[in-house]
Design an enzyme around this catalytic site. Structure first.
Site, PDB file in Angstrom:
ATOM      1  N   SER A 200      34.879  44.842  32.278  1.00 43.37           N
ATOM      2  CA  SER A 200      36.030  44.160  32.886  1.00 43.37           C
ATOM      3  C   SER A 200      35.521  42.995  33.725  1.00 43.37           C
ATOM      4  O   SER A 200      34.683  43.169  34.616  1.00 43.37           O
ATOM      5  CB  SER A 200      36.786  45.133  33.793  1.00 43.37           C
ATOM      6  OG  SER A 200      37.603  44.399  34.690  1.00 43.37           O
TER       7      SER A 200
ATOM      8  N   HIS B  99      37.416  43.315  28.739  1.00 38.77           N
ATOM      9  CA  HIS B  99      38.657  43.752  29.391  1.00 38.77           C
ATOM     10  C   HIS B  99      39.098  42.692  30.403  1.00 38.77           C
ATOM     11  O   HIS B  99      38.333  42.305  31.281  1.00 38.77           O
ATOM     12  CB  HIS B  99      38.375  45.083  30.090  1.00 38.77           C
ATOM     13  CG  HIS B  99      39.556  45.754  30.692  1.00 38.77           C
ATOM     14  ND1 HIS B  99      40.396  46.579  29.978  1.00 38.77           N
ATOM     15  CD2 HIS B  99      40.035  45.739  31.960  1.00 38.77           C
ATOM     16  CE1 HIS B  99      41.339  47.052  30.778  1.00 38.77           C
ATOM     17  NE2 HIS B  99      41.145  46.566  31.991  1.00 38.77           N
TER      18      HIS B  99
ATOM     19  N   ASP C 104      41.984  41.811  33.218  1.00 36.68           N
ATOM     20  CA  ASP C 104      43.049  42.359  34.065  1.00 36.68           C
ATOM     21  C   ASP C 104      43.976  41.257  34.536  1.00 36.68           C
ATOM     22  O   ASP C 104      43.570  40.369  35.298  1.00 36.68           O
ATOM     23  CB  ASP C 104      42.430  43.037  35.296  1.00 36.68           C
ATOM     24  CG  ASP C 104      41.710  44.328  34.934  1.00 36.68           C
ATOM     25  OD1 ASP C 104      42.306  45.147  34.228  1.00 36.68           O
ATOM     26  OD2 ASP C 104      40.561  44.502  35.371  1.00 36.68           O
TER      27      ASP C 104
ATOM     28  N   MET D  75      47.028  40.346  36.773  1.00 39.49           N
ATOM     29  CA  MET D  75      47.786  40.864  37.926  1.00 39.49           C
ATOM     30  C   MET D  75      48.674  39.770  38.488  1.00 39.49           C
ATOM     31  O   MET D  75      48.240  38.620  38.624  1.00 39.49           O
ATOM     32  CB  MET D  75      46.838  41.352  39.009  1.00 39.49           C
ATOM     33  CG  MET D  75      45.832  42.375  38.520  1.00 39.49           C
ATOM     34  SD  MET D  75      44.883  43.036  39.884  1.00 39.49           S
ATOM     35  CE  MET D  75      43.641  43.988  38.992  1.00 39.49           C
TER      36      MET D  75
ATOM     37  N   HIS E  17      44.861  43.775  29.799  1.00 37.98           N
ATOM     38  CA  HIS E  17      45.568  44.815  30.553  1.00 37.98           C
ATOM     39  C   HIS E  17      46.546  44.127  31.500  1.00 37.98           C
ATOM     40  O   HIS E  17      46.132  43.532  32.499  1.00 37.98           O
ATOM     41  CB  HIS E  17      44.518  45.647  31.308  1.00 37.98           C
ATOM     42  CG  HIS E  17      45.075  46.691  32.215  1.00 37.98           C
ATOM     43  ND1 HIS E  17      44.301  47.340  33.159  1.00 37.98           N
ATOM     44  CD2 HIS E  17      46.320  47.222  32.328  1.00 37.98           C
ATOM     45  CE1 HIS E  17      45.048  48.211  33.817  1.00 37.98           C
ATOM     46  NE2 HIS E  17      46.281  48.153  33.336  1.00 37.98           N
TER      47      HIS E  17
ATOM     48  N   MET F 173      49.067  43.985  34.330  1.00 42.45           N
ATOM     49  CA  MET F 173      49.612  44.676  35.515  1.00 42.45           C
ATOM     50  C   MET F 173      50.626  43.728  36.130  1.00 42.45           C
ATOM     51  O   MET F 173      50.409  43.147  37.201  1.00 42.45           O
ATOM     52  CB  MET F 173      48.471  45.013  36.482  1.00 42.45           C
ATOM     53  CG  MET F 173      47.664  46.227  36.021  1.00 42.45           C
ATOM     54  SD  MET F 173      46.026  46.302  36.776  1.00 42.45           S
ATOM     55  CE  MET F 173      45.160  45.201  35.678  1.00 42.45           C
TER      56      MET F 173
ATOM     57  N   MET G  58      44.425  55.227  33.801  1.00 42.52           N
ATOM     58  CA  MET G  58      43.861  54.632  35.013  1.00 42.52           C
ATOM     59  C   MET G  58      43.214  55.737  35.847  1.00 42.52           C
ATOM     60  O   MET G  58      43.867  56.742  36.168  1.00 42.52           O
ATOM     61  CB  MET G  58      44.947  53.956  35.857  1.00 42.52           C
ATOM     62  CG  MET G  58      45.693  52.808  35.192  1.00 42.52           C
ATOM     63  SD  MET G  58      44.683  51.389  34.806  1.00 42.52           S
ATOM     64  CE  MET G  58      43.931  50.999  36.371  1.00 42.52           C
TER      65      MET G  58
ATOM     66  N   GLY H 236      44.951  47.455  40.731  1.00 41.75           N
ATOM     67  CA  GLY H 236      45.023  46.359  41.703  1.00 41.75           C
ATOM     68  C   GLY H 236      43.671  45.771  42.048  1.00 41.75           C
ATOM     69  O   GLY H 236      43.573  44.571  42.267  1.00 41.75           O
TER      70      GLY H 236
ATOM     71  N   GLY I 142      36.108  47.989  41.894  1.00 39.13           N
ATOM     72  CA  GLY I 142      35.220  48.559  42.893  1.00 39.13           C
ATOM     73  C   GLY I 142      35.749  49.787  43.618  1.00 39.13           C
ATOM     74  O   GLY I 142      35.202  50.186  44.645  1.00 39.13           O
TER      75      GLY I 142
ATOM     76  N   ASP J 239      39.965  53.627  32.641  1.00 42.11           N
ATOM     77  CA  ASP J 239      39.842  52.364  33.390  1.00 42.11           C
ATOM     78  C   ASP J 239      39.848  52.605  34.898  1.00 42.11           C
ATOM     79  O   ASP J 239      40.845  53.025  35.470  1.00 42.11           O
ATOM     80  CB  ASP J 239      41.023  51.449  33.003  1.00 42.11           C
ATOM     81  CG  ASP J 239      40.897  50.057  33.613  1.00 42.11           C
ATOM     82  OD1 ASP J 239      39.817  49.716  34.118  1.00 42.11           O
ATOM     83  OD2 ASP J 239      41.903  49.317  33.580  1.00 42.11           O
TER      84      ASP J 239
ATOM     85  N   SER K 166      32.930  46.498  38.214  1.00 40.77           N
ATOM     86  CA  SER K 166      31.991  46.132  39.277  1.00 40.77           C
ATOM     87  C   SER K 166      30.598  46.702  39.039  1.00 40.77           C
ATOM     88  O   SER K 166      29.605  46.099  39.456  1.00 40.77           O
ATOM     89  CB  SER K 166      32.524  46.582  40.630  1.00 40.77           C
ATOM     90  OG  SER K 166      32.877  47.928  40.576  1.00 40.77           O
TER      91      SER K 166
HETATM   92  C1  DX5 Z   1      41.930  47.973  38.175  1.00 40.34           C
HETATM   93  C2  DX5 Z   1      41.589  47.325  36.856  1.00 40.34           C
HETATM   94  C3  DX5 Z   1      40.280  47.759  36.273  1.00 40.34           C
HETATM   95  C4  DX5 Z   1      39.081  47.253  37.063  1.00 40.34           C
HETATM   96  C5  DX5 Z   1      37.898  48.117  36.794  1.00 40.34           C
HETATM   97  O1  DX5 Z   1      43.214  47.623  38.536  1.00 40.34           O
HETATM   98  O2  DX5 Z   1      42.586  47.633  35.901  1.00 40.34           O
HETATM   99  O3  DX5 Z   1      40.176  47.301  34.929  1.00 40.34           O
HETATM  100  O4  DX5 Z   1      38.750  45.939  36.677  1.00 40.34           O
HETATM  101  O5  DX5 Z   1      36.889  47.733  37.679  1.00 40.34           O
HETATM  102  P1  DX5 Z   1      35.870  48.809  38.290  1.00 40.34           P
HETATM  103  O6  DX5 Z   1      35.033  49.266  37.149  1.00 40.34           O
HETATM  104  O7  DX5 Z   1      35.136  48.046  39.323  1.00 40.34           O
HETATM  105  O8  DX5 Z   1      36.709  49.933  38.864  1.00 40.34           O
HETATM  106 ZN    ZN Z   2      42.147  47.172  33.757  1.00 37.90          ZN
END
Ligand code: DX5
Ligand code: ZN
Length: 237
Positions: free
Chosen positions: A9, A33, A35, A37, A66, A68, A137, A142, A145, A175, A198
């Site tokens: 990601s 991946h 994200d 948002m 993905h 959100m 999830m 959001g 890390g 995820d 992360s």
């Molecule tokens: C969270 C995201 C994840 C995130 C994962 O809202 O949907 O895809 O990027 O990152 P790590 O691996 O750092 O949790």
């Molecule tokens: Zn994601």
């Protein structure tokens, strides 16, 4: 079970070096991946279709988008046309889940639903026949890390059982919070894809971090196959 896929990601990538970082890790990745948002559905804002398009232009690795965001019906075409190879969204953010799934599929994009920790897994049941994959999830969406919530891992089996009761098979992606230290838990839970953010992009050497995860996944997948075909040394075939 096939080979477990790795979907790095880019949420925690260095955005001033995004192209270079993707080029560094792409040979270890099955998917990238992304994200999306909107600052409303989740309390963070990332990037939109232009970045998806830019990433698409520099890599052959399929893109796992993905969403959100609220109002997926308004955005589904845009993100599919920007270069998504698979796309997921959250059912509670959407008034017409079924038509969004059908739109993605009609554009040749694999369609999935993402399940936040607070949404019961059985809410996916009415849509399972339309799903190419499910994103479980393992953090609240959001931010990257965060720490993986281990209780969520049971949902992998639960969703797969719900599907098989209907005579269906569904691919499951995990995820949030996955890293080398807990990768085994995710694998034992039976997932088909792991998203890792992360733990790769906050490493000193991102290519090495991605490679390490790739090695663990490949070893696991190889052992699974040996067990499946009864080829474990010493086993009776
Ligand atoms: C969270 C995201 C994840 C995130 C994962 O809202 O949907 O895809 O990027 O990152 P790590 O691996 O750092 O949790
Ligand atoms: Zn994601």
């Amino acid at each position: 079970m096939g080979k477990v896929k790795l979907a790095p990601s880019i949420l925690n990538a260095d955005f001033s070096q995004l192209g270079a970082q993707i080029r560094e890790i792409q040979k270890y990745a099955d998917l990238i991946h992304l994200d999306i948002m909107d600052g409303n559905f989740v309390p963070n804002i990332t990037f939109g279709p232009l970045v998806v398009e830019a990433v698409k232009s520099i890599t052959e690795v399929p893109l796992d988008v993905h969403l959100m965001i609220y109002n997926p019906p308004e955005w589904i075409d845009t993100f599919c046309n920007a270069g998504a190879d698979r796309i997921s969204f959250h059912p509670q953010a959407c008034s017409d889940v079924e038509s969004v799934l059908r739109t993605a599929k009609s554009l040749g994009v694999a369609a999935g639903l993402a399940l936040s920790p607070e949404i019961p897994h059985f809410e996916l049941k009415p849509y399972l026949h339309l799903l190419d994959f499910v994103v479980i999830m393992t953090v609240y969406p959001g931010f990257g890390g965060q720490k993986l919530i281990p209780e969520m891992l049971n949902r992998v089996g639960a969703v797969k059982r719900d599907a098989s009761e209907l005579g269906l098979e569904v691919e499951v992606e995990i995820d949030g919070g996955v890293k080398t230290e807990n990768l085994n838990l995710a694998l034992e839970a039976g997932c088909d894809t792991v998203v890792v953010g992360s733990s790769i992009f906050h490493s000193e050497d991102i290519a090495e971090a991605a490679r390490e995860i790739r090695v663990i996944l490949d070893k696991y997948s190889a052992n699974q196959n040996r067990t499946l075909f009864g080829e474990v040394p010493g086993s009776v075939v």
